[in-house]
Design an enzyme around this catalytic site. Structure first.
Site, PDB file in Angstrom:
ATOM      1  CE  LYS A 187      65.865  66.068 -46.119  1.00 43.26           C
ATOM      2  NZ  LYS A 187      65.915  65.110 -44.995  1.00 43.26           N
ATOM      3  CD  GLU A 261      49.501  66.961 -49.567  1.00 43.83           C
ATOM      4  OE1 GLU A 261      48.715  67.448 -48.724  1.00 43.83           O
ATOM      5  OE2 GLU A 261      49.124  66.350 -50.567  1.00 43.83           O
ATOM      6  CB  CYS A 296      49.403  66.001 -41.241  1.00 37.97           C
ATOM      7  SG  CYS A 296      49.032  64.628 -42.335  1.00 37.97           S
ATOM      8  CD  GLU A 398      51.206  69.649 -36.979  1.00 40.21           C
ATOM      9  OE1 GLU A 398      52.262  70.212 -37.309  1.00 40.21           O
ATOM     10  OE2 GLU A 398      50.582  68.886 -37.735  1.00 40.21           O
TER      11      GLU A 398
HETATM   12  P1  NAD Z   1      59.747  68.953 -40.924  1.00 43.36           P
HETATM   13  O1  NAD Z   1      59.129  70.049 -41.692  1.00 43.36           O
HETATM   14  O2  NAD Z   1      60.604  69.299 -39.759  1.00 43.36           O
HETATM   15  O3  NAD Z   1      60.646  68.052 -41.871  1.00 43.36           O
HETATM   16  C1  NAD Z   1      60.135  67.487 -43.064  1.00 43.36           C
HETATM   17  C2  NAD Z   1      61.285  67.244 -44.012  1.00 43.36           C
HETATM   18  O4  NAD Z   1      61.862  68.513 -44.360  1.00 43.36           O
HETATM   19  C3  NAD Z   1      62.419  66.388 -43.442  1.00 43.36           C
HETATM   20  O5  NAD Z   1      62.895  65.530 -44.440  1.00 43.36           O
HETATM   21  C4  NAD Z   1      63.466  67.431 -43.079  1.00 43.36           C
HETATM   22  O6  NAD Z   1      64.776  66.924 -43.073  1.00 43.36           O
HETATM   23  C5  NAD Z   1      63.261  68.450 -44.188  1.00 43.36           C
HETATM   24  N1  NAD Z   1      63.755  69.797 -43.894  1.00 43.36           N
HETATM   25  C6  NAD Z   1      63.870  70.409 -42.693  1.00 43.36           C
HETATM   26  N2  NAD Z   1      64.375  71.650 -42.841  1.00 43.36           N
HETATM   27  C7  NAD Z   1      64.579  71.839 -44.171  1.00 43.36           C
HETATM   28  C8  NAD Z   1      65.079  72.926 -44.950  1.00 43.36           C
HETATM   29  N3  NAD Z   1      65.491  74.061 -44.402  1.00 43.36           N
HETATM   30  N4  NAD Z   1      65.122  72.775 -46.291  1.00 43.36           N
HETATM   31  C9  NAD Z   1      64.699  71.627 -46.882  1.00 43.36           C
HETATM   32  N5  NAD Z   1      64.243  70.559 -46.185  1.00 43.36           N
HETATM   33  C10 NAD Z   1      64.175  70.663 -44.843  1.00 43.36           C
HETATM   34  O7  NAD Z   1      58.555  67.993 -40.488  1.00 43.36           O
HETATM   35  P2  NAD Z   1      58.622  66.644 -39.661  1.00 43.36           P
HETATM   36  O8  NAD Z   1      58.854  66.972 -38.231  1.00 43.36           O
HETATM   37  O9  NAD Z   1      59.533  65.678 -40.334  1.00 43.36           O
HETATM   38  O10 NAD Z   1      57.125  66.095 -39.877  1.00 43.36           O
HETATM   39  C11 NAD Z   1      56.052  66.528 -39.147  1.00 43.36           C
HETATM   40  C12 NAD Z   1      55.276  67.602 -39.879  1.00 43.36           C
HETATM   41  O11 NAD Z   1      54.860  67.132 -41.151  1.00 43.36           O
HETATM   42  C13 NAD Z   1      53.994  67.987 -39.153  1.00 43.36           C
HETATM   43  O12 NAD Z   1      53.829  69.373 -39.202  1.00 43.36           O
HETATM   44  C14 NAD Z   1      52.907  67.290 -39.966  1.00 43.36           C
HETATM   45  O13 NAD Z   1      51.640  67.849 -39.841  1.00 43.36           O
HETATM   46  C15 NAD Z   1      53.460  67.402 -41.339  1.00 43.36           C
HETATM   47  N6  NAD Z   1      52.868  66.386 -42.212  1.00 43.36           N
HETATM   48  C16 NAD Z   1      51.938  66.784 -43.141  1.00 43.36           C
HETATM   49  C17 NAD Z   1      51.325  65.828 -43.948  1.00 43.36           C
HETATM   50  C18 NAD Z   1      50.263  66.213 -44.942  1.00 43.36           C
HETATM   51  O14 NAD Z   1      49.879  65.364 -45.746  1.00 43.36           O
HETATM   52  N7  NAD Z   1      49.745  67.426 -44.930  1.00 43.36           N
HETATM   53  C19 NAD Z   1      51.668  64.482 -43.831  1.00 43.36           C
HETATM   54  C20 NAD Z   1      52.612  64.123 -42.879  1.00 43.36           C
HETATM   55  C21 NAD Z   1      53.218  65.083 -42.081  1.00 43.36           C
END
Ligand code: NAD
Length: 497
Positions: A187, A261, A296, A398
């Site tokens: 997704k 991650e 991140c 964050e």
């Molecule tokens: P998010 O957790 O809001 O969303 C990530 C994904 O999860 C999206 O595709 C979203 O639609 C989906 N999602 C949201 N709620 C869900 C649910 N209830 N069930 C299943 N899927 C769901 O994060 P974001 O705002 O898109 O990205 C930013 C975050 O990602 C930051 O916290 C950042 O640190 C982290 N990040 C981590 C890494 C890493 O390698 N550790 C890399 C990039 C981003």
């Protein structure tokens, strides 16, 4: 597609309008509902994509399960060769991919999106060469017994990715999972699905139908259905720690393996001998100011030795304020935009809180302009606050925006204690000419990835992943592929019969 979206789409470069990828076909959502994708630099729509729900997840998982039967039997090195072909095709389309990323995420083309597109091809190239490493072991049980292990795929992987480096983070799951013989339903993030769809289109030219399926949809509605689907054998998630906990609960419910991650609040520790330009450049790079700090691994807590506190911040101001904020697609731009209104409002609230506190000092930056060209998009200004402790909300949460908190230290043990006083543990940065001291600090910091005297991005092959609530599991390397995308089976044969 609405007429506004069609008009604005002419600004896009090779933006896919084919729909989602299920079973080798480009399809609409079962409900016919769509999501509008916005250009955050102009706050205008650029395309519409299907809004997938549980019915679409069912279709995609069924297609991936069907494809799994044959894909797992393709010899591993042959699967690797397919990935190598994809790598070259991605490389040939790197500029289209970069422009699409820039358009939908607001990340500057020159400083960010091109690098992401090239790294995406490189990730497929790296894992494409690893097919032969999916080997097992023989166990010496004597002349009459043959006992060996096999690395088998897990089955259908359910992958959910964020928007901040969407194509690279997608590639990081697709390439190792497919190389190991799994099939996948991914997704994409609702804010940045276009680059991922373009990557999927290129992958699909070389893959059997159903090996890779890409859905576009909202978090709970589509992602929730995917992580809870009984046909999913492994969950691989990149995103916030908050949603990571939901994914881990879903994995626990069905006892499926999970890789996470997650978020970070990474420390940068600067020793007094590093009050020099190279370290200032490194801090700017580590803070990821040129990707609006939507990373991140952003080094967003700056621990500066008290002897150099003011002079270092002076240099940092001079160099950071010289960076050009503007249209992400303009070659002269260093810094682009925040992804969407929600994140932009969140970042502004943190800045506002800093400005209102009499016990925190604004070093430079502040709230975004309310008029002029930058007010047309979600442009945030690199901002640094000083003089508050590590306990402040801005030093603990964050922010995922260009807000850096500088904290004084005099005692090394105290600096390391503060660096470790976080529920996150993703990245860290140490700055000193004294390599022995730098390495002792690197070993003492509770983070999955520590860089000494540099603030660069991840390279395929390195172990990358979080300590503490920044995640579990590794995917970036050979070990990542073996541990996260295979399961070991032992076969023991009695040779005397
Ligand atoms: P998010 O957790 O809001 O969303 C990530 C994904 O999860 C999206 O595709 C979203 O639609 C989906 N999602 C949201 N709620 C869900 C649910 N209830 N069930 C299943 N899927 C769901 O994060 P974001 O705002 O898109 O990205 C930013 C975050 O990602 C930051 O916290 C950042 O640190 C982290 N990040 C981590 C890494 C890493 O390698 N550790 C890399 C990039 C981003």
């Amino acid at each position: 597609m609405s007429s506004t979206a069609t008009q604005s789409k002419s600004q896009a470069h090779a933006v896919s309008s084919k729909g989602m990828l299920i079973g080798g076909q480009w399809v609409d959502s079962a409900s016919g509902a769509r999501i509008t994708v916005e250009n955050p630099a102009k706050r205008t729509p650029v395309a519409e994509v299907p809004r997938a729900n549980a019915a679409d997840v069912d279709r995609a998982v069924a297609a991936a399960a069907k494809a799994q039967v044959d894909w797992r039997k393709v010899p591993a090195r042959e699967r690797g060769k397919v990935l190598l072909k994809i790598a070259e095709a991605l490389q040939a389309r790197a500029e289209d991919i970069a422009r699409t990323i820039s358009l939908e995420t607001g990340n500057a083309l020159r400083t960010q999106a091109r690098g992401e597109a090239n790294l995406t091809a490189d990730i497929f190239r790296y894992f494409g060469g690893l097919g032969g490493e999916l080997k097992g072991e023989t166990i010496p049980l004597g002349e009459n017994v043959l006992s060996y292990t096999r690395r088998e795929p897990l089955g259908v992987v359910g992958a959910v990715i964020p928007w901040n480096a969407p194509v690279m983070l997608g590639a990081l799951k697709i390439a190792p999972a497919l190389c190991a013989g799994n099939t996948m339903v991914m997704k994409a993030a609702e804010d940045a699905p276009l680059g991922v769809l373009l990557m999927a289109e290129i992958c699909q030219e070389f893959l059997p139908p159903g090996v890779l399926n890409v859905l576009t949809g909202y978090g709970e509605e589509c992602g929730g259905a995917l992580i809870n689907h009984p046909g999913i054998a492994k969950l691989s998630f990149t995103g916030s720690t908050e949603v990571g906990k939901i994914v881990m609960r879903a994995a626990a419910e069905r006892i499926v393996p999970v890789s996470l991650e997650l978020g970070g609040k990474s420390p940068s520790i600067v020793y007094p001998d590093a009050d020099e330009d190279w370290a200032v450049d490194g801090i700017i790079a580590a803070m990821r100011f040129t990707r609006q700090s939507q990373s991140c691994t952003a080094g967003s807590r700056l621990f500066l030795h008290e002897d150099i506190f003011d002079s270092f911040l002076g240099k940092l101001e001079k160099k950071t304020t010289a960076l050009k904020i503007g249209d992400p697609l303009d070659e002269k731009t260093d810094i682009g935009t925040i992804i969407n209104n929600k994140q932009f409002t969140k970042v502004c609230k943190y800045v506002d809180e800093g400005l209102k506190r009499t016990d925190a000092k604004l070093v430079f930056g502040g709230l975004p302009p309310k008029s002029g060209p930058l007010s047309e998009g979600y442009f945030a200004i690199p901002t640094v606050f000083a003089d508050r402790s590590n306990d402040w909300r801005l030093a603990r949460e964050e922010i995922f925006g260009p807000v850096l908190v500088a904290i004084r230290w005099s005692d090394e043990a105290e600096a390391i204690r503060m660096a470790n006083d976080s529920h996150y543990g993703l990245a860290a940065y140490v700055w000193t000419h004294d390599i022995g001291r730098g390495l002792r600090a690197a070993h003492a910091v509770e983070s999955g990835w520590v860089q000494v005297n540099q603030g660069l991005g991840q390279v395929p092959g390195m172990s990358y992943g979080g300590f503490k609530q920044s995640g579990i599991g590794r995917e970036f390397s050979l070990e990542g592929m073996l541990d996260s995308f295979t399961q070991r089976k032992n076969v023991t044969v009695n040779l005397t019969v």
